[in-house]
Design an enzyme around this catalytic site. Structure first.
Site, PDB file in Angstrom:
ATOM      1  N   SER A   1       0.740  -1.228  -0.095  1.00 39.09           N
ATOM      2  CA  SER A   1      -0.052  -0.023  -0.003  1.00 39.09           C
ATOM      3  C   SER A   1       0.697   1.275  -0.181  1.00 39.09           C
ATOM      4  O   SER A   1       0.428   2.279  -0.419  1.00 39.09           O
ATOM      5  CB  SER A   1      -0.946   0.021   1.254  1.00 39.09           C
ATOM      6  OG  SER A   1      -0.108  -0.192   2.374  1.00 39.09           O
TER       7      SER A   1
ATOM      8  N   LYS B   1     -12.030   0.802  -2.185  1.00 42.34           N
ATOM      9  CA  LYS B   1     -10.635   1.430  -2.991  1.00 42.34           C
ATOM     10  C   LYS B   1     -11.047   1.519  -4.785  1.00 42.34           C
ATOM     11  O   LYS B   1     -11.715   2.215  -4.904  1.00 42.34           O
ATOM     12  CB  LYS B   1      -9.647   0.447  -2.804  1.00 42.34           C
ATOM     13  CG  LYS B   1      -8.947   1.114  -1.278  1.00 42.34           C
ATOM     14  CD  LYS B   1      -7.731   0.507  -0.827  1.00 42.34           C
ATOM     15  CE  LYS B   1      -7.629   1.255   0.691  1.00 42.34           C
ATOM     16  NZ  LYS B   1      -6.745   0.096   1.438  1.00 42.34           N
TER      17      LYS B   1
ATOM     18  N   HIS C   1      -5.179  -3.018  -2.851  1.00 38.30           N
ATOM     19  CA  HIS C   1      -4.870  -2.317  -3.950  1.00 38.30           C
ATOM     20  C   HIS C   1      -4.743  -2.927  -5.417  1.00 38.30           C
ATOM     21  O   HIS C   1      -4.207  -2.366  -6.171  1.00 38.30           O
ATOM     22  CB  HIS C   1      -3.494  -1.596  -3.657  1.00 38.30           C
ATOM     23  CG  HIS C   1      -3.639  -0.719  -2.305  1.00 38.30           C
ATOM     24  ND1 HIS C   1      -4.175   0.538  -2.354  1.00 38.30           N
ATOM     25  CD2 HIS C   1      -3.567  -1.154  -1.013  1.00 38.30           C
ATOM     26  CE1 HIS C   1      -4.223   0.836  -1.042  1.00 38.30           C
ATOM     27  NE2 HIS C   1      -3.771   0.014  -0.314  1.00 38.30           N
TER      28      HIS C   1
HETATM   29  C1  LIG Z   1      -6.996  -0.100   3.092  1.00 36.89           C
HETATM   30  C2  LIG Z   1      -6.420  -1.325   3.463  1.00 36.89           C
HETATM   31  C3  LIG Z   1      -6.902  -2.302   4.152  1.00 36.89           C
HETATM   32  C4  LIG Z   1      -8.053  -1.711   5.144  1.00 36.89           C
HETATM   33  O1  LIG Z   1      -9.475  -1.639   4.376  1.00 36.89           O
HETATM   34  P1  LIG Z   1     -10.646  -0.892   4.669  1.00 36.89           P
HETATM   35  O2  LIG Z   1     -11.792  -1.258   3.897  1.00 36.89           O
HETATM   36  O3  LIG Z   1     -10.035   0.522   4.163  1.00 36.89           O
HETATM   37  O4  LIG Z   1     -10.734  -1.015   6.020  1.00 36.89           O
HETATM   38  C5  LIG Z   1      -6.570  -3.443   4.454  1.00 36.89           C
HETATM   39  N1  LIG Z   1      -5.283  -3.661   4.070  1.00 36.89           N
HETATM   40  C6  LIG Z   1      -4.576  -2.972   3.183  1.00 36.89           C
HETATM   41  C7  LIG Z   1      -3.246  -3.136   2.235  1.00 36.89           C
HETATM   42  C8  LIG Z   1      -5.256  -1.526   2.827  1.00 36.89           C
HETATM   43  O5  LIG Z   1      -4.278  -0.900   1.964  1.00 36.89           O
END
Ligand SMILES: *Cc1c(COP(=O)(O)O)cnc(C)c1O
Length: 394
Positions: free
Chosen positions: A182, A242, A210
């Site tokens: 990330s 995302k 991602h």
């Molecule tokens: C954003 C993210 C999460 C968390 O997901 P949310 O739905 O925002 O709680 C988990 N793992 C990674 C790698 C992330 O980037």
């Protein structure tokens, strides 16, 4: 003996944070138009979000949410296992499982909750949980919650992971990794990790927050990208917040794994189900994502344009071909100063500091979207040319 004061300690910590340029501040978005956000009365082009396909304000998605809310209201009234599990939740789970070519999916309130719940549900105290050192915080939190022995291997180092596994042949084991990292934007060595997991009878858990929507055929994610499509010994996390532009997350895998998560995950059992209307909107978003090759192509062009321009400017890029394009600046003050200077020019690029990234690796995290125009990318490159120190010697 006098009891130590919580308030005194907090005040000291706040002081230390301020000294270290590590204080985090909220910015309030007053209005939004695609990647343009109004903050403090001023419009900024955002390179901060994870809305990689620009779906989060897609008119079809908004209509789906409005229609579904008209039919089913807002709140789900209960947890899934009591009376909160509605048809849109079930349809969303089926659609995501089918899309990824896996038997089953389970919907959670968010990716954070899903990682906490899945790792806590699957692992026990005497188990081994192997994790890449750069994994997202919630994977670490999930392992801690499970009580399993947590071992972190150097970033993307499959040999080190193999040694750590080999040292504990008596423990049941799970390897957890981000699919796309990330804060660095690179892709995990998933093919090798899957081979290792198979050889060692371990389970591989890919957090594809991602990767899904961006990589692989029909946006199926980093596992598909690495040739692991439909691999049956795999557990994957799909987040909806995302590239998919909505909210929530699903854990996807075999019947046995998913049923165990449903039965045991505390962050599933003891929380109110996502609003059914949101699940209905997310189902529309999943279809738009699956059918979004044109959006993925536009995103790819934006990434190519940015990387080519940044290389020409000798900006401190990391080796990433994903929408996450970090510029490594090192210390917190430099990253903050660059971010502020860019904001003065109408560009929102966040400074990412420890503890989100390792000490001494503060960075600007540029994140690109299909919703950016080529002119937006060029404006960003112009801004970076003025605001970011170049590689030495240039
Ligand atoms: C954003 C993210 C999460 C968390 O997901 P949310 O739905 O925002 O709680 C988990 N793992 C990674 C790698 C992330 O980037």
């Amino acid at each position: 003996m006098t009891r130590p004061s919580l308030l005194d300690r907090l005040a000291l910590q706040a002081q230390q944070r301020a000294q270290d340029d590590a204080t985090r501040r909220l910015l309030t978005v007053e209005q939004r138009n695609g990647v343009r956000l109004q903050v403090d009365g001023r419009w900024l082009v955002s390179f901060a979000g994870n809305d990689y396909l620009g779906l989060s304000d897609h008119p079809g998605l908004v209509r789906a949410l409005q229609r579904a809310a008209g039919e089913s209201g807002v709140g789900s009234a209960s947890s899934h296992l009591v009376c909160g599990h509605h048809r849109p939740h079930a349809q969303l789970e089926e659609a995501v499982a089918e899309w990824l070519g896996q038997p089953r999916a389970l919907l959670f309130g968010s990716g954070y909750l899903a990682n906490l719940g899945a790792l806590q549900a699957l692992l026990e105290r005497d188990d081994l949980c192997l994790q890449d050192r750069l994994n997202h915080a919630c994977l670490l939190d999930g392992a801690r919650l499970s009580g399993a022995q947590l071992k972190r291997y150097p970033h993307a180092d499959v040999d080190a992971a193999a040694r750590q596994l080999g040292a504990s042949p008596e423990r049941a084991a799970l390897i957890a990794t981000d699919g796309v990292f990330s804060m660095d934007g690179d892709i995990a060595p998933l093919t090798e990790l899957a081979q290792l997991a198979e050889r060692e009878s371990a389970t591989l858990y890919i957090d594809d927050a991602h990767g899904v929507g961006v990589l692989g055929a029909q946006g199926r994610g980093s596992a598909d990208h690495c040739g692991l499509a439909g691999h049956q010994a795999l557990l994957q996390l799909v987040t909806l917040g995302k590239a998919i532009g909505s909210y929530g997350a699903l854990v996807v895998g075999s019947e046995a794994l998913i049923d165990a998560v449903l039965q045991r995950a505390r962050s599933y059992v003891f929380t109110t189900a996502l609003p059914p209307a949101l699940a209905a909107a997310a189902l529309t978003a999943v279809r738009l994502t699956r059918d979004g090759d044109a959006l993925r192509e536009r995103l790819g062009q934006n990434i190519d344009r940015f990387v080519a321009g940044a290389q020409q400017l000798s900006l401190p890029l990391l080796p990433s071909r994903s929408p996450i394009q970090p510029l490594l600046l090192g210390n917190n003050a430099a990253a903050l100063a660059a971010s502020l200077a860019l904001r003065e020019r109408g560009l929102w690029v966040p400074a990412i500091r420890p503890p989100t990234v390792p000490a001494g690796s503060a960075r600007l995290r540029v994140s690109l979207s299909a919703a950016h125009s080529p002119d937006d990318i060029d404006a960003l490159l112009d801004g970076l040319a003025d605001c970011v120190p170049r590689h030495q010697g240039d």
